[in-house]
Scaffold this active site. Structure first.
Site, PDB file in Angstrom:
ATOM      1  NE  ARG A 114      -3.241   2.531   2.729  1.00  0.00           N
ATOM      2  CZ  ARG A 114      -3.098   3.391   3.749  1.00  0.00           C
ATOM      3  NH1 ARG A 114      -2.366   3.073   4.794  1.00  0.00           N
ATOM      4  NH2 ARG A 114      -3.707   4.549   3.734  1.00  0.00           N
ATOM      5  CG  HIS A 158      -0.854   8.910   3.452  1.00  0.00           C
ATOM      6  ND1 HIS A 158      -1.014   7.571   3.707  1.00  0.00           N
ATOM      7  CD2 HIS A 158      -0.416   9.439   4.627  1.00  0.00           C
ATOM      8  CE1 HIS A 158      -0.689   7.296   4.961  1.00  0.00           C
ATOM      9  NE2 HIS A 158      -0.319   8.415   5.541  1.00  0.00           N
ATOM     10  CD  GLU A 204      -4.215   7.606  10.316  1.00  0.00           C
ATOM     11  OE1 GLU A 204      -3.822   8.669  10.824  1.00  0.00           O
ATOM     12  OE2 GLU A 204      -3.789   6.488  10.678  1.00  0.00           O
ATOM     13  CG  ASN A 332      -4.805   3.528   8.816  1.00  0.00           C
ATOM     14  OD1 ASN A 332      -5.049   2.676   7.970  1.00  0.00           O
ATOM     15  ND2 ASN A 332      -4.298   4.702   8.505  1.00  0.00           N
ATOM     16  CE1 TYR A 334       0.397   2.676  13.531  1.00  0.00           C
ATOM     17  CE2 TYR A 334      -1.548   3.717  12.587  1.00  0.00           C
ATOM     18  CZ  TYR A 334      -0.266   3.213  12.444  1.00  0.00           C
ATOM     19  OH  TYR A 334       0.357   3.260  11.221  1.00  0.00           O
ATOM     20  CD  GLU A 392      -1.178   4.012   8.132  1.00  0.00           C
ATOM     21  OE1 GLU A 392      -0.846   4.408   9.266  1.00  0.00           O
ATOM     22  OE2 GLU A 392      -1.378   4.776   7.173  1.00  0.00           O
TER      23      GLU A 392
END
Ligand code: FCB
Length: 486
Positions: A114, A158, A204, A332, A334, A392
Site C-alpha cells: 500500500r 495521504h 485518516e 488503521n 494503533y 495500517e
C-alpha cells in the site's frame, strides 16, 4: 528374620519401578503423539500480507520532474514546525531507489504493498494539465511490483495536498477542492486501473483534519474555529464519495475502492454483554464525522446536536454521495479506546489510560492489542461490512543498532505478536478481514516528529540512506510465509 520374597513379588516391584520411570519420562519428554502441537493461530487461506508507506514520508524528489509543492513542503520549509527541522525533501530517496525497495519488500515476503500517490506530482497546480512524468513514476513502480509478485494498493490522498489549492481556495475549506480531488482520482483510475485493482480514497480523515486544521500541528498548520472545522470535515467526506463515483466511472470493471480511516475503536475493558454494547454505541458516535457518515450516508443525531449551530452545511444529495456504496473498508489501528457501560445517558464512558499503562516510542501510542479484535468486529456488526483491510498497524521503537549493526527490536516483535493474536481471534470468529498492511516497510519521515521516530521493519541510516532489515523483518517474513502468528 529373613524376609521371604517370592518371584511374584519381585516381578511386581520391577513393574512398578518401570511404571514410575516411564511416568517421569512422560512428564519430561512427552510421547511423540502428545508432543505434536498444532499451531492454532492461523489466518484464513488467501489472507494478504502487505506493507504500507506514503508518498511524502519516503519519496523525496520534492521538486523533480515537474512536481508541484504540497502543503507538507510548505510546512517543513518553515523553520520550527518539525522536530529538528527535518524535511521530506530527500526522505528515503525512494523516488530513485524504488527498485531496491521493491526487492527488500519481496525479501520480507510481502504479497501486497500500500503506497500513496502524490497529487501534486500528477497535477502540480491541483487541477488543469497533468504532469505525465509524475504519472510515469507510479506506472514504473506498479510494473516493478507486479513483476515481483506484489499486488499494488494505491491511496489517493495521504495528506500532501497541492499547495496551489491551499493558496487558491484555502484547501479543504473549499468545496471546489472536493471536486478537484474527484477529477484527480478519476484520472488516476483511468490511467492505472489496468494494473492497480484496489484504491483507497483518503487516508485518516481524523488525523489530517484534527491536526492540520484543528491544532495546527500538521499541514497546513491552521487552527480553525468549530463551524469552519466542521465544514472542512464535511468537504473531505464529500471528496471521498465523489472520488468513489469518479473511480467507478473511469476505472476498468472490477476495480475496487474504499476509504482508509483511523477508526476510533471502542474496546470494552470488561468483555461482558453490557460493556460490549457500550463499546459499540461509543464506536458509532466517536466516528460520526467520518466513518459513520460514510457507512450510513447520514450524520448521527448525536453529532448534529452536539455541533449545534456549528454543524456543517450540507444537502441531502451530499449525504447520498458521501454514502456511496463501497467495495471494502480500510482501517488503521494503533490505539484502543477503552470503554465501560454506565447507567447515565449515553450509556457509555471512556476510561482514561492509567499512568503506568504501557506505551511505545511515540507519546500518543498507548498499547491495546484488543483494538485489532474489536475494530473489525464493530465494522462487521455495526455496518455489515463484508470486506475489510487493516490498512495500517505497527509501532515506533527506539531501534538502536547493536554492535553487529542489526536492530534487535524485541519490543516491536512483542507489539506485533500481541496485536496479530487479536486479529487472528477476529478472523477465526468470522470477521471478514482480507489483508493486513504493516506500517511501515522502512523507517521514514514521521510528520511533525521528523525522522526521530522510527516505524520500519527495515532500518534506514539517514546519513547514507542505507537500508538494513531489523529483527522484526524476520518476524514479519515468518508470519507472512506461514500465514499464522509466530
Ligand atoms: C498514521 C499515518 C502514517 C504514519 C503512522 C505512524 O497515522 O497514517 O502516515 O505516520 O500513523
Amino acid at each position: 528374620m529373613p524376609i521371604r520374597t517370592t518371584r511374584r513379588d519381585l516381578t511386581k516391584v520391577a513393574l512398578s519401578a518401570a511404571l514410575a520411570q516411564s511416568a517421569t519420562e512422560a512428564t519430561a519428554r512427552p510421547s511423540r503423539k502428545r508432543a505434536r502441537w498444532i499451531p492454532a493461530r492461523r489466518f484464513p487461506n488467501g489472507f494478504l500480507w502487505g506493507l504500507a508507506t506514503a508518498s511524502y514520508q519516503i519519496e523525496g524528489a520534492w521538486n523533480e520532474d515537474g512536481k508541484g509543492p504540497s502543503i507538507w513542503d510548505r510546512l517543513t520549509h518553515t523553520r520550527g514546525k518539525i522536530k529538528n527541522n527535518d524535511t521530506g525533501d530527500v526522505a528515503l530517496d525512494h523516488y530513485h531507489r524504488y527498485k531496491e525497495d521493491v526487492q527488500l519488500m519481496k525479501a520480507l515476503g510481502a504479497k501486497a504493498y500500500r503506497f500513496s500517490i502524490s497529487w501534486p506530482r500528477i497535477f502540480p497546480e491541483g487541477t488543469g494539465a497533468a504532469n505525465t512524468k509524475g504519472l510515469d513514476f507510479y506506472s514504473r513502480l506498479v510494473d516493478e511490483l507486479l513483476a515481483n509478485g506484489i499486488k499494488p494498493f494505491a491511496t489517493l490522498y495521504h495528506w500532501d495536498l497541492p499547495e496551489a489549492l491551499q493558496d487558491r481556495w484555502g484547501g479543504w475549506e473549499a468545496r471546489d477542492t472536493a471536486t478537484a480531488f474527484a477529477d484527480y482520482a478519476g484520472y488516476i483510475a483511468e490511467k492505472l486501473s489496468d494494473r492497480i485493482r484496489h484504491f483507497f480514497t483518503i487516508n485518516e480523515f481524523t488525523t489530517f483534519i484534527e491536526l492540520g486544521y484543528g491544532t495546527g500541528l500538521h499541514a497546513p498548520g491552521l487552527k480553525l474555529p468549530p463551524a469552519r472545522l466542521n465544514q472542512v470535515r464535511h468537504h473531505t467526506v464529500l471528496a471521498h464519495g465523489l472520488a468513489v463515483q469518479a473511480i467507478r466511472a473511469k476505472a476498468r470493471r472490477g476495480t475496487k475502492v474504499g476509504p482508509a480511516e483511523i477508526i476510533a475503536a471502542g474496546v470494552p475493558l470488561i468483555e461482558t454483554p453490557d460493556h460490549i454494547a457500550a463499546a459499540e454505541r461509543y464506536t458509532r458516535e466517536a466516528n460520526a464525522a467520518y466513518l459513520t457518515a460514510i457507512l450510513e450516508g447520514r450524520y448521527t443525531d448525536g453529532f448534529l446536536s452536539s455541533a449545534g449551530a456549528n454543524a456543517p452545511k450540507f444537502t441531502p444529495e451530499d449525504l447520498k454521495v458521501i454514502g456511496s456504496p463501497l467495495d471494502f473498508v480500510g482501517i488503521n489501528v494503533y490505539v484502543p479506546k477503552y470503554v465501560r457501560a454506565i447507567e447515565a445517558v449515553p450509556g457509555y464512558e471512556l476510561v482514561a489510560f492509567s499512568k503506568s499503562h504501557p506505551r511505545m516510542a511515540s507519546s500518543w501510542h498507548v498499547i491495546g492489542p484488543e483494538a485489532l479484535y474489536w475494530a473489525p468486529r464493530h465494522l462487521a456488526k455495526l455496518w455489515n461490512v463484508k470486506e475489510i483491510y487493516i490498512t495500517e498497524n505497527g509501532c515506533g521503537a527506539s531501534d538502536q543498532p547493536a554492535a553487529d549493526g542489526v536492530v534487535y527490536d524485541s519490543d516491536r516483535i512483542m507489539f506485533l505478536r500481541s496485536y496479530l493474536t487479536q486479529l487472528q481471534r477476529a478472523t477465526s470468529e468470522g470477521a471478514p478481514v482480507r489483508g493486513y498492511f504493516l506500517w511501515s516497510s522502512m523507517d521514514n519521515f514521521e510528520w511533525a516528529d521528523g525522522f526521530a521516530t522510527r516505524f520500519g521493519l527495515i532500518h534506514v541510516d539517514y546519513a547514507t540512506l542505507q537500508r538494513k532489515p531489523k529483527l522484526s523483518a524476520s518476524f514479519f517474513r515468518a508470519v507472512a510465509t506461514l500465514n499464522r502468528v509466530v
